[in-house]
Design a protein around this motif. Structure first.
Motif, PDB file in Angstrom:
ATOM      1  N   TYR A  86      81.669  32.899  62.344  1.00  0.00           N
ATOM      2  CA  TYR A  86      82.641  31.953  62.612  1.00  0.00           C
ATOM      3  C   TYR A  86      83.869  32.075  61.643  1.00  0.00           C
ATOM      4  O   TYR A  86      83.834  32.812  60.799  1.00  0.00           O
ATOM      5  N   GLY A  87      84.511  31.493  61.966  1.00  0.00           N
ATOM      6  CA  GLY A  87      85.817  31.339  61.607  1.00  0.00           C
ATOM      7  C   GLY A  87      85.816  30.840  59.907  1.00  0.00           C
ATOM      8  O   GLY A  87      84.885  30.167  59.531  1.00  0.00           O
ATOM      9  N   PRO A  88      86.714  31.057  59.035  1.00  0.00           N
ATOM     10  CA  PRO A  88      86.726  30.525  57.639  1.00  0.00           C
ATOM     11  C   PRO A  88      86.604  29.015  57.430  1.00  0.00           C
ATOM     12  O   PRO A  88      85.553  28.297  56.832  1.00  0.00           O
ATOM     13  N   ASP A  89      87.149  28.057  58.248  1.00  0.00           N
ATOM     14  CA  ASP A  89      86.833  26.851  58.211  1.00  0.00           C
ATOM     15  C   ASP A  89      85.350  26.257  58.516  1.00  0.00           C
ATOM     16  O   ASP A  89      84.800  25.482  57.813  1.00  0.00           O
ATOM     17  N   THR A  90      84.750  26.986  59.583  1.00  0.00           N
ATOM     18  CA  THR A  90      83.315  26.648  60.124  1.00  0.00           C
ATOM     19  C   THR A  90      82.467  26.982  58.897  1.00  0.00           C
ATOM     20  O   THR A  90      81.515  26.404  58.626  1.00  0.00           O
ATOM     21  N   MET A  91      82.716  28.341  58.346  1.00  0.00           N
ATOM     22  CA  MET A  91      81.826  29.035  57.267  1.00  0.00           C
ATOM     23  C   MET A  91      81.900  27.881  56.159  1.00  0.00           C
ATOM     24  O   MET A  91      81.069  27.781  55.286  1.00  0.00           O
TER      25      MET A  91
END
Length: 182
Positions: A146-151
């Motif tokens: 996932y992208g950084p926001d989701t992670m």
């Protein structure tokens, strides 16, 4: 007085909400308390609206079986300000939605303070209620990508679980409708 805490988690459709509702209603009925449902999900689209509709029907059915009615309070952010009373039996549905709202909603604390605001709010609730049952989602097993926001969301949810588990008298994972105590 400090209330008791039960933390339950499971994947989507695992039966965690049904288990939590029945457990909370049994405790409230046995002790003559008020059953309060703190709903964190916002109806942001048709899928969310359908899920809310299913949960309302399930709450009504479980309440009828227990001879109680849930008092439902919409609380998408700032859980510590929820209108609960001493000796209430409170079910928070669910921690993952509350975290998402605290991160991304304009009324939320934002990504840097969301976890802190939630923990602080849950401590406030525990000082005011007899029992707090928290339902949370298991989003940790699919491997990522996932992208950084989701992670960052996933990491914060994991941190919340890690902080809450030692405070809980019981931690339950629900898999295929089967509660597994830890």
């Amino acid at each position: 007085m400090r209330g008791r805490l039960i933390l339950t988690a499971g994947g989507s459709g695992s039966g965690k909400s049904a288990w939590a509702e029945k457990r909370l209603l049994a405790e409230a009925a046995a002790q003559g308390g008020r059953a309060v449902y703190l709903a964190a999900m916002e109806a942001s689209g048709s899928e969310a609206a359908e899920r809310i509709k299913r949960h309302r029907a399930m709450r009504a059915r479980h309440g009828q079986e227990a001879g109680l009615t849930f008092l439902t309070a919409e609380q998408p952010v700032d859980i510590g300000s929820a209108a609960v009373e001493p000796r209430d039996f409170v079910l928070l549905e669910d921690l993952g939605n509350l975290l998402a709202n605290e991160i991304w909603s304009p009324a939320g604390a934002g990504p840097d303070r969301a976890g802190e605001r939630i923990l602080s709010g849950l401590q406030i609730l525990l000082e005011r209620v007899s029992l707090l049952v928290i339902v949370s989602c298991d989003v940790f097993a699919d491997g990522g990508g996932y992208g950084p926001d989701t992670m960052a969301y996933i990491r914060t949810l994991g941190e919340l679980h890690r902080e809450l588990a030692p405070l809980a008298e019981q931690v339950v994972e629900v898999v295929c409708g089967i509660p597994l105590e830890k």
